[in-house]
Design a protein around this motif. Structure first.
Motif, PDB file in Angstrom:
ATOM      1  N   LYS A  51       0.741   4.226  -2.796  1.00 54.05           N
ATOM      2  CA  LYS A  51       0.510   5.637  -2.451  1.00 54.05           C
ATOM      3  C   LYS A  51       1.618   6.523  -3.001  1.00 54.05           C
ATOM      4  O   LYS A  51       1.360   7.595  -3.571  1.00 54.05           O
ATOM      5  N   ASP A  52       2.846   6.093  -2.826  1.00 53.55           N
ATOM      6  CA  ASP A  52       3.982   6.870  -3.323  1.00 53.55           C
ATOM      7  C   ASP A  52       3.925   7.017  -4.843  1.00 53.55           C
ATOM      8  O   ASP A  52       4.244   8.084  -5.385  1.00 53.55           O
ATOM      9  N   ASP A 104       0.821  -1.213   0.000  1.00 49.02           N
ATOM     10  CA  ASP A 104       0.000   0.000   0.000  1.00 49.02           C
ATOM     11  C   ASP A 104       0.852   1.259   0.000  1.00 49.02           C
ATOM     12  O   ASP A 104       0.546   2.224  -0.708  1.00 49.02           O
ATOM     13  N   CYS A 129       1.272   7.124  -6.709  1.00 49.33           N
ATOM     14  CA  CYS A 129       0.242   8.105  -7.063  1.00 49.33           C
ATOM     15  C   CYS A 129       0.667   9.534  -6.727  1.00 49.33           C
ATOM     16  O   CYS A 129       0.339  10.479  -7.451  1.00 49.33           O
ATOM     17  N   GLN A 130       1.406   9.706  -5.646  1.00 45.21           N
ATOM     18  CA  GLN A 130       1.913  11.041  -5.306  1.00 45.21           C
ATOM     19  C   GLN A 130       2.890  11.531  -6.364  1.00 45.21           C
ATOM     20  O   GLN A 130       2.851  12.707  -6.763  1.00 45.21           O
ATOM     21  N   ASN A 147      -7.738   9.185  -7.144  1.00 42.48           N
ATOM     22  CA  ASN A 147      -7.028  10.432  -7.440  1.00 42.48           C
ATOM     23  C   ASN A 147      -7.130  10.915  -8.885  1.00 42.48           C
ATOM     24  O   ASN A 147      -6.887  12.092  -9.147  1.00 42.48           O
ATOM     25  N   TRP A 168     -13.753   3.012   0.958  1.00 44.59           N
ATOM     26  CA  TRP A 168     -12.633   3.731   1.572  1.00 44.59           C
ATOM     27  C   TRP A 168     -13.113   4.552   2.775  1.00 44.59           C
ATOM     28  O   TRP A 168     -12.486   4.566   3.836  1.00 44.59           O
ATOM     29  N   HIS A 203      -5.830   3.387  -5.498  1.00 47.17           N
ATOM     30  CA  HIS A 203      -5.304   4.744  -5.294  1.00 47.17           C
ATOM     31  C   HIS A 203      -5.398   5.580  -6.565  1.00 47.17           C
ATOM     32  O   HIS A 203      -5.645   6.798  -6.492  1.00 47.17           O
TER      33      HIS A 203
END
Length: 552
Positions: free
Chosen positions: A198-199, A194, A201-202, A520, A393, A516
């Motif tokens: 997340k990283d 996870d 998507c950032q 986004n 979520w 993710h």
């Protein structure tokens, strides 16, 4: 091109539930069966067959009350070497999935094929696949990738479970299952996957803001995401395997990791033609194809060896400090868990860790390309999945595992992608007893291949098979099961004790990234035309699709 006429017999009938217990055992519901069987076999551009051949449909007995012999199974030509030359000349290896689909259309739901040193019986209907898996025995055996095995033997390296059979395979596999398949282990490594998702998507958000067009906060960027997806797959799998990040998301990722990805791609590309040739002979004559294949594996092993040594040193350091990390519940990765328990020798740990690494990059990065494309060209489906993910979520308070559990369309999306674009196009078994498939006798020990590409696109197995519909894998709005709910229709990860050992890592890795991304970004594509696909050892797009990411 010389025209070709093939007489076919069409058989339509409803299969009665004559053996309910059998259907319940194998998970195959009674079904209406439709099939086409050729009146003979297609070989060298001509029809080879017996006079008066009848369509066998899905019956266990012919009209004369007897089971047909193995030799009567329709085939593509008796000479394996002539067939192999034709495959090379016509570049069929790159279109192997299309070749099998065309052959089933011509010859019916079962055919034999002889290519070089390999012979197989090929099937595609779920009821036949169920019969095959009922006969796999305690030690299921699939086709050995002999080029891989020869590399291990010539380099005097241990083999992992992928290349083993029999009791030795089972003993090692049961130990590995505890670390990569059991629910307790999955729960421990989901947070590692996870954080990488997340990283990713950032970084993607930052890139869209930096390079995209449109007003600030609503920018969009059209790009080929495949290089980034390969980096994501390697970073995520290494995080689980070694328990630490390898830094592929930095501004200057290491050349070493990029070379590892290239080596995996080269290994996959050189494997298929070597499957049908004697690897020892290729080694003896110094064939360039073998040299490329072996050097790719050497690089993969070198990369894995360095990572394993680093992981071993880290684990030793933790143990020397009195297991402070263990007291704090830190997960040390699959490597750390195997080393701590000490049930596998270090050589066997290295062999299996290397196979997990080599098998965990393309096999997740490529399906993610297809997933982004299909979601992009099916905006209504995309929105339906997104809304379910958002609701789950919120209800799960951002807990990734609970979110996935509450959003079955995420898993359905992966299953639907793998139905249309199976990573491996066949699943093989060698039955331990004689069996009957499509009214033909198949002797024990014969390699039988369940062909997944034609299975997934068959209108007799799936309603509207060309339609991308993640909902078909769950219950419909009326409460009825979808048409994908029956047995032996989703086999992209194999089946049973011999299913893909990295399945749980791959499934969760892909679902978490899609989760993710959907939270986004809105996805779209410039063209809704079908992708042209090609085979190396895995199915992939000939040209990676370009995806437009618009920030939400």
């Amino acid at each position: 091109m010389r025209s070709m006429y093939i007489r076919v017999t069409v058989c339509v009938r409803t299969q009665a539930a004559t053996c309910e217990s059998t259907h319940l055992l194998c998970g195959v519901a009674p079904q209406r069966a439709f099939c086409m069987t050729a009146a003979g076999t297609l070989a060298q551009g001509k029809l080879e067959g017996r006079k008066g051949a009848e369509g066998t449909g899905v019956r266990k007995r012919g009209v004369d009350g007897r089971v047909r012999s193995f030799e009567e199974i329709p085939h593509t030509g008796r000479s394996g070497w002539i067939n192999l030359v034709k495959f090379w000349r016509e570049d069929r290896f790159r279109q192997l999935h299309k070749h099998t689909e065309r052959t089933f259309n011509a010859l019916g739901p079962i055919f034999r094929e002889h290519l070089g040193t390999q012979s197989s019986v090929n099937i595609m209907l779920p009821m036949d696949i169920a019969e095959l898996f009922r006969s796999e025995g305690l030690y299921p055996r699939r086709m050995t990738l002999q080029p891989w095995a020869t590399h291990r033997e010539t380099r005097q390296l241990s083999k992992g479970v992928f290349l083993k059979n029999g009791e030795e395979w089972r003993a090692d596999r049961l130990l590995l299952n505890k670390e990569v398949m059991m629910s307790a282990s999955v729960k421990r490594f989901i947070p590692l996957l996870d954080v990488v998702a997340k990283d990713f998507c950032q970084l993607l958000q930052a890139r869209v803001e930096r390079e995209g067009s449109g007003e600030e906060g609503k920018r969009s960027l059209t790009m080929d995401p495949s290089p980034d997806l390969f980096r994501f797959a390697l970073e995520a799998s290494c995080h689980v395997i070694y328990g630490e990040r390898i830094g592929l998301f930095s501004s200057s990722p290491s050349l070493e990791s990029q070379q590892f990805i290239w080596a995996v791609e080269r290994m996959l590309a050189t494997t298929p033609p070597l499957l049908y040739l004697p690897p020892r002979l290729m080694l003896l004559i110094g064939a360039p194809l073998w040299t490329q294949h072996a050097s790719a594996w050497d690089h993969i092993y070198s990369h894995a060896e360095a990572r394993i040594q680093k992981g071993y040193q880290r684990l030793s350091s933790l143990q020397a400090r009195g297991s402070e990390a263990a007291a704090g519940g830190q997960y040390t990765g699959v490597l750390g868990q195997l080393m701590e328990k000490g049930q596998l020798s270090l050589d066997l740990i290295k062999a299996n860790i290397t196979e997990l690494m080599a098998g965990g990059v393309d096999t997740t990065a490529v399906p993610l390309q297809f997933a982004l494309f299909e979601l992009g060209r099916n905006p209504e489906v995309q929105e339906r999945v997104r809304q379910q993910v958002r609701t789950s979520w919120s209800q799960a308070g951002g807990d990734p595992q609970k979110t996935m559990q509450g959003a079955p369309l995420l898993k359905g999306t992966i299953k639907e992608v793998l139905r249309l674009y199976p990573v491996g196009t066949t699943v093989q078994r060698y039955p331990i007893k004689d069996i009957v498939l499509q009214n033909y006798h198949v002797p024990a020990g014969t390699m039988v291949q369940a062909c997944l590409y034609p299975l997934g696109r068959s209108s007799e197995v799936f309603k509207e098979p060309q339609r991308f519909d993640p909902g078909r894998w769950g219950r419909r709005e009326d409460g009825q099961k979808g048409d994908g709910a029956g047995g032996f229709r989703s086999l992209a990860f194999g089946f049973g004790a011999r299913q893909c050992v990295g399945r749980r890592i791959a499934e969760n890795e892909m679902q978490l990234l899609l989760m993710h991304i959907l939270l986004n970004f809105h996805l779209s594509v410039s063209s809704s035309e079908d992708l042209i696909t090609t085979c190396t050892l895995i199915l992939q797009p000939e040209t990676p699709p370009r995806i437009t990411f618009r920030k939400l």
